[in-house]
Design an enzyme around this catalytic site. Structure first.
Site, PDB file in Angstrom:
ATOM      1  N   ASP A 112      47.489  38.273  -9.471  1.00 39.17           N
ATOM      2  CA  ASP A 112      47.550  38.455  -8.016  1.00 39.17           C
ATOM      3  C   ASP A 112      48.241  37.288  -7.310  1.00 39.17           C
ATOM      4  OD1 ASP A 112      45.851  40.778  -8.225  1.00 39.17           O
ATOM      5  OD2 ASP A 112      44.172  39.395  -8.478  1.00 39.17           O
TER       6      ASP A 112
ATOM      7  N   ASP B  63      41.590  37.741  -7.206  1.00 37.20           N
ATOM      8  CA  ASP B  63      40.951  36.634  -7.904  1.00 37.20           C
ATOM      9  C   ASP B  63      41.626  36.305  -9.224  1.00 37.20           C
ATOM     10  OD1 ASP B  63      40.203  38.893  -9.327  1.00 37.20           O
ATOM     11  OD2 ASP B  63      38.264  38.042  -9.910  1.00 37.20           O
TER      12      ASP B  63
ATOM     13  N   ASP C  93      43.145  43.493  -4.702  1.00 36.80           N
ATOM     14  CA  ASP C  93      43.032  43.694  -6.133  1.00 36.80           C
ATOM     15  C   ASP C  93      41.697  44.384  -6.383  1.00 36.80           C
ATOM     16  OD1 ASP C  93      43.300  43.281  -9.010  1.00 36.80           O
ATOM     17  OD2 ASP C  93      41.794  41.710  -8.737  1.00 36.80           O
TER      18      ASP C  93
END
Length: 830
Positions: free
Chosen positions: A576, A572, A298
């Site tokens: 995700d 985080d 990410d």
């Protein structure tokens, strides 16, 4: 009373569940059969040992899993999200004056009213009722690093990132306040539903290899014992003696320490990683790290800092970095800082904080400016402004969106800071500068000023006839560790992909800074318009994915897995979580509001420094090599024992060694030496300090390069074959010489010593760098000598004391066989 009892027993029940899960290990049936056979055929000691090994193995694994879960629980409890619940009377009043009650998120219910204020993490999904200048950071859910304006107007059918009338769990209030009604809690929130839409990864690695090994070991165990029994019976031995010999070799063929060795190696690696800030939720996760060949990151908060920073300054002809010492750049930065709120007070807006941080780090205190009045940024206004006094005059400084501020600029600043009228050409150049900065992935703001003779009645009425000072560009910049990390991964043939919900231009700009290929930038809508085959082809050639939602992230990870890749996903945010759960290795990075990501992860980086991934990958590859060596010691040695016994039976009509002697062999060569090999620490596994960060990155990259990607199948069976052959040669040679130079018992003792010595020599070859391997090998050798040379004990194990000739025969045979193994390994490595 019952609640207290249940609370007390809960950890015990959880541990029992973990223990049951560990007892499903694929080698458990083999060990159970070996223990039962040993007990039935007269070797209860061996049966107890095997049962103890199974129990210790399962207990150690269950304790590690429970300890990791407990540590993760402490990490999550440190960030329990609470909400400001208010009474329904707030609907009729002023929202700033509503009475509030702080309650944990799990106590909120659908229909409750909650208050949101700057700095709050939203505890649930809620529908906005009343709003005052509300701006939200929804990067945890959407991946968009730019704040989002919110207002109560309905948005039926809008995409998740455009539902301006809703706030979602895990989002952060950047500015303003609001009153909202709870519409979803717990597993029904968007962030939790996204986390639940995951495809569990397939079983692989050590577990799969152990299952494959089990399928081969059980028939070979039975075949070895049957062969010894048949050969003894054909040579006219009594049936009972023939069966006893067969049981002895079948017992020897069971690698009792195999599951414990694998568990201990993974547990030791997990402990070493915990000292680097990597929390391993299950010790078996470590082995998958050694097979990873693709890592998907990410962007927001993972590769980047997760907050805006001022990265560029520009006028109509030039561009500077904030650190440049050019006087024009410093003047522009000074004026931009003056348009921000007082830095001594609360600064809630991300853009203001970025400008003030840049000014504080590069400019001296602004003693020439005294603020008279200021108006903060509001989305419907499109700018922030401050009126202040400079020597001998009043100045209005404005900072805001290009489409708002440029339209109010009638003059531009010259090099001497005086103003001249803006021409059409100047305005066209200004538009080009804005476009160029935006193409770099920057959020662009225009800085302008106006000199005043007297204070205006209303500052907003004075924001006109402005003089253009310049432009500032802000971005969520990559972490300092991100570029070295990506570079090290690429040089170790680990493919790096960015998967983000952010804008394609922003994602591509970050990728270019990190050296990631941006030739093909794929969006979620690009994927939605293709069939499964075309999707797989596009995913295979793309390195940057932007504007993708949680389900599309799962689709990307799944497509890579179907293409034969071992995929790790690091993130985080709640958007995700599903992809993290789907990946072969899910990596959660500790950050504010990242609970869903960490709950879904196999590894949690307790410090949001992605460089710890290098340490984890290095540890994973090193653990595979240690497992290969340890399993080779166990299974290869046991296979050599079977081959030696079958050959000896064919030559003499009876098994060279009995059940107790094989028990002694396994005690001295299987458990502790093999465990020492599995526990061997990697070179340079010390902790990393902040002062030697760059040096440690280079060291970790070198360590990773020195360990090829794990291939337990090919390496393991080669190691087993070499060790089995060497063990057979050493023991058979010594036993054969012993037969022609003395009694049968003496020959059996020489064969026993050579068998153990050859296996210990192979253990030293596998772990010669580890002091622990040397200590355990020496200890096993000392115990062997004590058993052979101690009256009574020697008799119990069916041996007789050896003289110098016997020890020389056994030692020479072991040394020569070990040398053959060393030469073969050198050729194989070369």
């Amino acid at each position: 009373m019952l609640d207290r009892l249940a609370h007390t027993l809960a950890p015990t029940a959880h541990f029992a569940a973990q223990l049951r899960q560990e007892l499903t290990d694929p080698l458990t049936p083999v060990l159970a059969v070996g223990a039962a056979a040993s007990a039935i055929l007269g070797s209860p000691t061996d049966a107890i040992l095997v049962g103890s090994v199974m129990t210790v193995n399962a207990t150690a694994s269950a304790l590690q899993r429970q300890r990791a879960e407990t540590a993760l629980g402490r990490l999550l409890r440190a960030e329990v999200i609470t909400g400001r619940r208010v009474d329904r009377a707030a609907l009729a009043g002023v929202i700033e004056e509503a009475d509030e009650e702080r309650v944990p998120a799990d106590r909120l219910r659908v229909g409750d009213l909650i208050m949101l204020r700057a700095g709050d993490v939203v505890p649930v999904d809620a529908r906005l009722l009343q709003v005052e200048d509300l701006e939200m950071d929804e990067s945890a859910l959407t991946g968009e690093s730019v704040t989002v304006d919110k207002h109560p107007a309905p948005a039926p059918g809008a995409d998740l990132g455009e539902r301006h009338c809703m706030v979602f769990e895990g989002s952060i209030v950047v500015n303003g306040c609001a009153l909202a009604v709870v519409v979803a809690v717990g597993g029904e929130t968007e962030i939790q539903r996204a986390a639940a839409s995951a495809v569990p990864p397939s079983l692989g690695g050590v577990q799969a290899q152990l299952r494959h090994l089990t399928e081969r070991a059980l028939p070979l165990t039975v075949a070895g014992g049957s062969a010894v029994t048949a050969l003894s019976w054909l040579r006219s031995r009594r049936l009972r003696d023939a069966i006893t010999g067969g049981v002895a070799v079948a017992t020897a063929a069971v690698p009792e320490g195999l599951p414990l060795v694998a568990t201990v190696a993974q547990l030791a690696a997990a402990r070493r990683l915990s000292r680097r800030g990597v929390l391993v939720r299950s010790s078996r996760t470590v082995e998958a790290l050694g097979r990873v060949d693709t890592i998907c990151f990410d962007k927001t908060g993972t590769l980047t800092r997760g907050r805006l920073e001022l990265t560029a300054l520009a006028d109509l002809t030039r561009q500077w970095s904030p650190q440049d010492d050019d006087p024009h750049a410093r003047h522009l930065l000074r004026e931009a800082a003056r348009a921000c709120p007082d830095p001594d007070g609360p600064v809630v807006h991300a853009t203001d904080r970025a400008v003030l941080d840049a000014a504080h780090s590069t400019l001296p205190d602004d003693e020439r400016w005294s603020t008279v009045e200021e108006i903060p940024f509001e989305s419907d206004r499109g700018y922030a402004a401050a009126l202040g006094r400079v020597p001998r005059r009043l100045r209005l400084v404005v900072k805001g969106a290009p489409e708002v501020v440029l339209a109010r600029c009638t003059r531009r600043q010259r090099a001497d800071e005086s103003g001249i009228p803006m021409s059409d050409n100047d305005r066209a150049r200004a538009e080009r500068v804005v476009h160029d900065l935006a193409d770099q992935g920057l959020r662009v703001l225009v800085v302008a000023r106006r000199e005043l003779r007297r204070p205006p009645e209303d500052i907003e009425d004075a924001v006109e006839q402005l003089t253009l000072v310049g432009f500032i560009g802000l971005a969520d910049t990559p972490r300092p560790q991100a570029a070295p990390l990506v570079n090290a991964l690429r040089h170790n043939n680990i493919d790096v992909r960015i998967i983000t919900g952010d804008h394609p231009v922003t994602a591509a700009a970050v990728a270019r800074q990190l050296g990631i290929d941006t030739e093909t930038v794929t969006t979620g809508s690009d994927l939605d318009g293709l069939d499964e085959t075309a999707q797989a082809e596009l995913i295979a050639r793309s390195r940057v994915f932007a504007r993708v939602g949680p389900r599309q992230k799962v689709r990307i990870v799944t497509a890579l897995q179907r293409a034969g890749r071992v995929v790790a996903m690091a993130g985080d945010g709640g958007n995700d979580a599903a992809a993290i759960r789907t990946a072969d290795i899910g990596i959660g990075i500790a950050a504010r509001g990242s609970t869903a990501a960490r709950n879904a992860a196999d590894l949690v980086l307790t410090d949001p420094d992605p460089i710890a991934l290098l340490a984890a990958l290095t540890e994973g590859r090193g653990m595979w090599q240690r497992i290969t060596d340890a399993v080779g010691v166990l299974v290869g040695g046991n296979a050599g024992e079977v081959a030696f016994t079958v050959l000896g039976t064919a030559l003499s009509g009876r098994a060279p060694l009995g059940t107790r002697q094989f028990l002694l062999v396994n005690m001295l060569t299987d458990m502790f030496p093999a465990m020492a090999v599995a526990l061997s620490p990697d070179d340079g596994s010390g902790a990393t300090g902040p002062d030697d960060h760059d040096r440690r990155v280079a060291e970790l990259a070198t360590e990773l390069a020195a360990r090829p990607p794990a291939d337990l199948g090919a390496d393991l069976f080669r190691a087993i074959a070499v060790r089995a052959t060497v063990t057979t040669i050493g023991a058979t040679t010594a036993w054969t010489i012993g037969r022609y130079t003395g009694t049968g018992r003496r020959a059996a003792t020489i064969g026993l010593v050579a068998l153990i010595g050859t296996q210990l020599g192979q253990t030293l070859l596998a772990g010669y760098r580890s002091p622990l391997v040397w200590v355990t090998t020496a200890a096993s050798g000392a115990v062997l000598a004590a058993v052979v040379m101690t009256p009574g004990v020697c008799t119990y194990f069916g041996c007789r004391p050896l003289g110098p000739v016997g020890w020389t025969i056994a030692g020479t045979s072991s040394a020569l066989a070990t040398g053959v193994g060393a030469l073969y390994n050198i050729r194989g490595d070369g």
